[in-house]
Design a protein around this motif. Structure first.
Motif, short mmCIF file in Angstrom:
data_model
loop_
_atom_site.label_atom_id
_atom_site.label_comp_id
_atom_site.label_asym_id
_atom_site.label_seq_id
_atom_site.Cartn_x
_atom_site.Cartn_y
_atom_site.Cartn_z
N ALA A 1 0.83 -1.21 0.00
CA ALA A 1 0.00 0.00 0.00
C ALA A 1 0.87 1.25 0.00
CB ALA A 1 -0.93 -0.01 1.21
N VAL A 2 1.96 1.24 0.78
CA VAL A 2 2.86 2.39 0.82
C VAL A 2 3.50 2.61 -0.54
CG1 VAL A 2 5.03 3.25 1.79
CG2 VAL A 2 3.29 2.26 3.30
N PHE A 3 3.88 1.51 -1.22
CA PHE A 3 4.45 1.68 -2.56
C PHE A 3 3.39 2.20 -3.54
CE2 PHE A 3 8.35 -0.31 -1.29
CZ PHE A 3 9.27 0.22 -2.17
N GLY A 4 2.13 1.95 -3.27
CA GLY A 4 1.09 2.58 -4.07
C GLY A 4 1.13 4.09 -3.92
N LEU A 5 1.34 4.57 -2.68
CA LEU A 5 1.49 6.01 -2.45
C LEU A 5 2.74 6.54 -3.12
CD1 LEU A 5 0.55 6.32 1.34
CD2 LEU A 5 -0.94 6.61 -0.66
N ILE A 6 3.81 5.75 -3.10
CA ILE A 6 5.05 6.17 -3.77
C ILE A 6 4.82 6.31 -5.26
CG2 ILE A 6 7.38 5.42 -4.38
CD1 ILE A 6 7.57 4.17 -1.58
N GLY A 7 4.09 5.36 -5.86
CA GLY A 7 3.79 5.45 -7.28
C GLY A 7 2.97 6.67 -7.62
N ALA A 8 1.96 6.96 -6.78
CA ALA A 8 1.14 8.15 -7.01
C ALA A 8 1.97 9.41 -6.85
CB ALA A 8 -0.04 8.16 -6.04
N ALA A 9 2.82 9.45 -5.81
CA ALA A 9 3.65 10.63 -5.57
C ALA A 9 4.64 10.85 -6.71
CB ALA A 9 4.40 10.48 -4.25
N THR A 10 5.10 9.77 -7.32
CA THR A 10 6.04 9.89 -8.44
C THR A 10 5.44 10.71 -9.57
OG1 THR A 10 7.09 7.77 -7.88
CG2 THR A 10 7.34 8.54 -10.14
N ARG A 11 4.12 10.64 -9.74
CA ARG A 11 3.47 11.40 -10.81
C ARG A 11 2.89 12.73 -10.34
NH1 ARG A 11 -0.42 7.95 -14.44
NH2 ARG A 11 -0.09 9.83 -15.71
N LEU A 12 2.86 12.97 -9.02
CA LEU A 12 2.24 14.19 -8.51
C LEU A 12 3.23 15.11 -7.80
CD1 LEU A 12 -1.01 12.67 -6.96
CD2 LEU A 12 -0.88 14.07 -9.02
N MET A 13 4.47 14.68 -7.64
CA MET A 13 5.43 15.42 -6.83
C MET A 13 6.03 16.58 -7.60
SD MET A 13 8.51 13.83 -4.49
CE MET A 13 7.47 12.54 -3.84
N ASN A 14 5.21 17.61 -7.77
CA ASN A 14 5.65 18.85 -8.38
C ASN A 14 4.93 19.99 -7.67
OD1 ASN A 14 3.05 19.38 -9.95
ND2 ASN A 14 3.64 17.38 -10.76
N PRO A 15 5.35 21.24 -7.86
CA PRO A 15 4.79 22.33 -7.05
C PRO A 15 3.28 22.51 -7.16
CG PRO A 15 6.81 23.04 -8.13
CD PRO A 15 6.47 21.69 -8.70
N TRP A 16 2.66 22.02 -8.24
CA TRP A 16 1.24 22.28 -8.45
C TRP A 16 0.39 21.02 -8.31
CZ3 TRP A 16 5.07 23.43 -12.08
CH2 TRP A 16 5.56 24.73 -11.99
N GLY A 17 1.00 19.86 -8.08
CA GLY A 17 0.23 18.63 -7.98
C GLY A 17 -0.33 18.18 -9.31
N VAL A 18 0.31 18.59 -10.40
CA VAL A 18 -0.13 18.19 -11.73
C VAL A 18 0.24 16.73 -11.97
CG1 VAL A 18 0.19 18.60 -14.20
CG2 VAL A 18 0.07 20.52 -12.62
N LEU A 19 -0.67 15.98 -12.58
CA LEU A 19 -0.40 14.58 -12.90
C LEU A 19 0.53 14.52 -14.10
CD1 LEU A 19 -1.25 11.63 -12.14
CD2 LEU A 19 -2.91 11.80 -14.00
N GLU A 20 1.76 14.08 -13.87
CA GLU A 20 2.74 14.01 -14.95
C GLU A 20 2.54 12.73 -15.77
OE1 GLU A 20 6.80 14.87 -14.11
OE2 GLU A 20 6.31 16.05 -12.34
#
Length: 216
Positions: free
Chosen positions: A118-137
């Motif tokens: 489950a934590v790696f699920g959060l890591i995967g999501a953060a990998t695409r959202l970890m920018n100043p605006w929370g844009v889905l990369e």
């Protein structure tokens, strides 16, 4: 730190404190045992997420959730609905990672425990959202590709060594980690669209914000 992330962290540590205090054989009672799963015991897909083997195991998962949960929690919002969607995504990634592990090891009678999938699920999501605006990369973004490659490399190293070099914990279900990571990477966009979360907007450069593409 967003409230839903703190709930997950407190739950991981609190359940393990309860586990240590009561002293039952929690992994056997509540872990995900693939053989038992295919005999119809589905409850372990959920209960195993709350069971850990030692304080280092629980603590590392709590730190992982604390470090990588915020980008998704902020995109989902701070109202009750946002809390529910965050916890739902966390649990779904955990269940899918456990199910995938059981498919790979259908004859195993060794309990799978922990919130790592489950934590790696959060890591995967953060990998695409970890920018100043929370844009889905996009998945093809160089940053997403490089971060994903790094996490895959870490888990391949764990598979080769047979233990986590950062914590010393042995018996790591690295397959569940990678399945959870894939679930977060591939599922976060669908999760946001499913619940009608509006796309994040990158603010246009203003007169005091410098040239487009510059640091702000």
């Amino acid at each position: 730190m967003p409230g839903p992330v703190l709930i997950v962290v407190a739950s991981i540590l609190g359940f393990y404190a309860l586990q240590s205090w009561i002293g039952w054989n929690w992994p056997v009672r509540f872990g995900l045992i693939p053989v038992r799963l295919w005999q119809g015991d589905l409850l372990g897909l959920v209960t195993s997420i709350g069971v850990h083997g030692e304080w280092m195991h629980a603590g590392s998962n709590a730190v992982g959730a604390l470090a990588f949960g915020a980008p998704l929690a902020r995109r989902l919002g701070g109202q009750a609905r946002g809390y529910a969607l965050f916890l739902g995504f966390f649990l779904i990634c955990g269940v899918i990672s456990g199910l995938g592990y059981a498919l790979i090891h259908p004859e195993s009678s060794i309990p799978l425990i922990g919130a790592s999938g489950a934590v790696f699920g959060l890591i995967g999501a953060a990998t695409r959202l970890m920018n100043p605006w929370g844009v889905l990369e996009p998945l093809r973004s160089p940053r997403v590709i490089s971060m994903t490659g790094a996490w895959v490399g870490v888990n391949v190293l764990v598979a080769v060594l047979g233990f986590d070099p950062a914590t010393g914990v042995r018996g790591i279900a690295w397959e569940a980690h990678l399945i959870g990571l894939a679930c977060g990477l591939l599922g976060v966009g669908a999760w946001l669209r499913l619940w009608g979360i509006a796309p994040a907007q990158v603010p246009s450069p203003g007169p005091w914000s410098g040239p487009p593409g510059g640091e702000h």
